[in-house]
Scaffold this motif. Structure first.
Motif, PDB file in Angstrom:
ATOM      1  N   GLY A  16       0.804  -1.218   0.000  1.00 58.61           N
ATOM      2  CA  GLY A  16       0.000   0.000   0.000  1.00 58.61           C
ATOM      3  C   GLY A  16       0.835   1.265   0.000  1.00 58.61           C
ATOM      4  O   GLY A  16       0.524   2.249  -0.690  1.00 58.61           O
ATOM      5  N   LEU A  17       1.923   1.269   0.770  1.00 59.54           N
ATOM      6  CA  LEU A  17       2.777   2.457   0.842  1.00 59.54           C
ATOM      7  C   LEU A  17       3.527   2.687  -0.462  1.00 59.54           C
ATOM      8  O   LEU A  17       3.713   3.833  -0.887  1.00 59.54           O
ATOM      9  N   THR A  18       3.948   1.616  -1.115  1.00 62.58           N
ATOM     10  CA  THR A  18       4.596   1.776  -2.411  1.00 62.58           C
ATOM     11  C   THR A  18       3.625   2.336  -3.437  1.00 62.58           C
ATOM     12  O   THR A  18       3.967   3.239  -4.217  1.00 62.58           O
ATOM     13  N   ALA A  19       2.394   1.829  -3.438  1.00 62.43           N
ATOM     14  CA  ALA A  19       1.384   2.367  -4.349  1.00 62.43           C
ATOM     15  C   ALA A  19       1.129   3.842  -4.063  1.00 62.43           C
ATOM     16  O   ALA A  19       0.961   4.649  -4.987  1.00 62.43           O
ATOM     17  N   GLU A  60      10.718  -0.644  11.163  1.00 64.20           N
ATOM     18  CA  GLU A  60      11.600   0.388  10.616  1.00 64.20           C
ATOM     19  C   GLU A  60      11.368   0.548   9.116  1.00 64.20           C
ATOM     20  O   GLU A  60      11.344   1.666   8.587  1.00 64.20           O
ATOM     21  N   LEU A  61      11.191  -0.567   8.417  1.00 62.78           N
ATOM     22  CA  LEU A  61      10.906  -0.505   6.982  1.00 62.78           C
ATOM     23  C   LEU A  61       9.605   0.247   6.729  1.00 62.78           C
ATOM     24  O   LEU A  61       9.541   1.121   5.848  1.00 62.78           O
ATOM     25  N   LEU A  62       8.564  -0.062   7.498  1.00 57.79           N
ATOM     26  CA  LEU A  62       7.284   0.626   7.326  1.00 57.79           C
ATOM     27  C   LEU A  62       7.418   2.113   7.615  1.00 57.79           C
ATOM     28  O   LEU A  62       6.835   2.947   6.918  1.00 57.79           O
ATOM     29  N   SER A  63       8.183   2.467   8.629  1.00 60.82           N
ATOM     30  CA  SER A  63       8.385   3.874   8.965  1.00 60.82           C
ATOM     31  C   SER A  63       9.026   4.631   7.801  1.00 60.82           C
ATOM     32  O   SER A  63       8.611   5.734   7.436  1.00 60.82           O
ATOM     33  N   ARG A  64      10.032   4.035   7.203  1.00 59.62           N
ATOM     34  CA  ARG A  64      10.711   4.678   6.072  1.00 59.62           C
ATOM     35  C   ARG A  64       9.785   4.797   4.874  1.00 59.62           C
ATOM     36  O   ARG A  64       9.777   5.818   4.169  1.00 59.62           O
ATOM     37  N   MET A  65       8.999   3.752   4.646  1.00 62.67           N
ATOM     38  CA  MET A  65       8.093   3.770   3.497  1.00 62.67           C
ATOM     39  C   MET A  65       6.955   4.763   3.695  1.00 62.67           C
ATOM     40  O   MET A  65       6.505   5.405   2.739  1.00 62.67           O
ATOM     41  N   ARG A  66       6.486   4.926   4.933  1.00 60.39           N
ATOM     42  CA  ARG A  66       5.474   5.960   5.216  1.00 60.39           C
ATOM     43  C   ARG A  66       6.032   7.349   4.941  1.00 60.39           C
ATOM     44  O   ARG A  66       5.366   8.197   4.328  1.00 60.39           O
ATOM     45  N   GLN A  67       7.248   7.585   5.424  1.00 62.09           N
ATOM     46  CA  GLN A  67       7.886   8.881   5.203  1.00 62.09           C
ATOM     47  C   GLN A  67       8.021   9.166   3.707  1.00 62.09           C
ATOM     48  O   GLN A  67       7.793  10.301   3.249  1.00 62.09           O
ATOM     49  N   GLN A  68       8.351   8.149   2.939  1.00 64.14           N
ATOM     50  CA  GLN A  68       8.505   8.331   1.505  1.00 64.14           C
ATOM     51  C   GLN A  68       7.173   8.666   0.837  1.00 64.14           C
ATOM     52  O   GLN A  68       7.092   9.595   0.025  1.00 64.14           O
ATOM     53  N   ALA A  69       6.121   7.913   1.172  1.00 66.14           N
ATOM     54  CA  ALA A  69       4.811   8.162   0.566  1.00 66.14           C
ATOM     55  C   ALA A  69       4.286   9.544   0.928  1.00 66.14           C
ATOM     56  O   ALA A  69       3.776  10.285   0.069  1.00 66.14           O
ATOM     57  N   LEU A  70       4.397   9.917   2.198  1.00 64.17           N
ATOM     58  CA  LEU A  70       3.927  11.231   2.629  1.00 64.17           C
ATOM     59  C   LEU A  70       4.742  12.343   1.973  1.00 64.17           C
ATOM     60  O   LEU A  70       4.205  13.407   1.637  1.00 64.17           O
TER      61      LEU A  70
END
Length: 296
Positions: A16-19, A60-70
């Motif tokens: 979802g975050l990548t999308a 940690e991976l999810l945190s980084r991916m959230r930051q990227q999407a936002l």
């Protein structure tokens, strides 16, 4: 409150975050609605996630991916989607607190593992005594004592797979079985067959099975008790799924419902982060191309 957006993504795991990152970079109005149930939260360290050779914790991976999407313009709402229905040419997405009218929807709701009944499951997973995916981390179990626990029809094949990584593999069936072909295949692979246990516990960094003749501990235990696909929202719209409840999609990740896409572990495919992010790139690009042009 009704909000009109180009796309609602349901679920904020790696898929979802990548999308969300892709659609944000396509300059689309995208909202990611997340109930905080990503399987990635359980990962103590992933070593086959591209770009992290030393491993990375799932959170940690999810945190980084959230930051990227936002950072690329996606919005993230912490809420649970309770309803999905057709509305005109798009969809009405309902949560406990609000609604969105979305031209397209991407389901990234994943699946839910069936866990064994035991105390301190989270502690056992965090230290690697319980592992959920041999494809992900059997490499880290090289030469350790490994138990594969579950029904014979599925767990036996997992035991043969992890035999690649250790000579000390034991198949622990969850109930008695009499399948001669399974027994022969396990014996031929040099895998010990234990009786069904009376219980499973976690102590001193290892999991212990209680057998009639006493306790036996293993360095790593893989429970293979199945998983439940979180495909209910799609099912309400008539989306087709396979025999295990995973959604069937096209080569562009669209379900059998026009405009409704599905990615990651909710789809009938290999449940891996790399696969999920690939699904996301395909689906997000298909969504962008299916929408009206958005010139600068």
């Amino acid at each position: 409150m009704d909000t009109e957006v180009d796309c609602v993504i349901i679920g904020a795991g790696p898929a979802g975050l990548t999308a969300g990152t892709y659609l944000g970079r396509y300059r689309r109005e995208v909202v990611i609605v997340d109930a905080g149930q990503s399987r990635a939260n359980w990962i103590p360290a992933s070593h086959n996630c591209p770009g992290f050779p030393s491993g990375i914790h799932g959170r940690e991976l999810l945190s980084r991916m959230r930051q990227q999407a936002l950072g690329f313009g996606a919005s993230l709402v912490e809420d649970r989607v309770t309803g999905l229905e057709r509305s005109g040419r798009g969809f009405l997405v309902t949560s406990a607190n609000r609604q969105w009218r979305a031209r397209k929807v991407i389901l990234a709701t994943g699946c839910e593992d069936v866990f064994p009944d035991m105390d301190d499951l989270a502690g056992a997973i965090e230290c690697g005594a319980i592992r959920l995916c041999p494809i992900c981390d059997a490499y880290e179990a090289i030469d350790k004592t490994i138990a594969v626990y579950g029904p014979a029809e599925s767990a036996a094949s997992h035991a043969r797979f992890v035999r690649t990584f250790s000579r000390h593999v034991t198949f622990v069936p969850d109930k008695p079985f009499e399948d001669g072909d399974v027994v022969r295949a396990l014996n031929d692979a040099g895998i010990e067959i234990a009786p069904p246990p009376n219980g499973l516990s976690f102590r001193d960094g290892r999991c212990e099975f209680a057998f009639e003749d006493g306790m036996r501990a293993f360095d790593v235990t893989y429970p293979t008790l199945g998983a439940v696909s979180r495909s209910e929202l799609a099912a309400t719209l008539g989306a087709r799924s396979d025999d295990e409840g995973s959604l069937i999609v096209s080569r562009h990740q669209m379900t059998t419902v026009d405009g409704l896409y599905a990615i990651g572990d909710v789809v009938s495919a290999l449940n891996q982060i790399a696969v999920a992010t690939g699904h996301a790139a395909i689906a997000a690009t298909a969504v962008h191309n299916a929408l009206d042009d958005n010139p600068a």
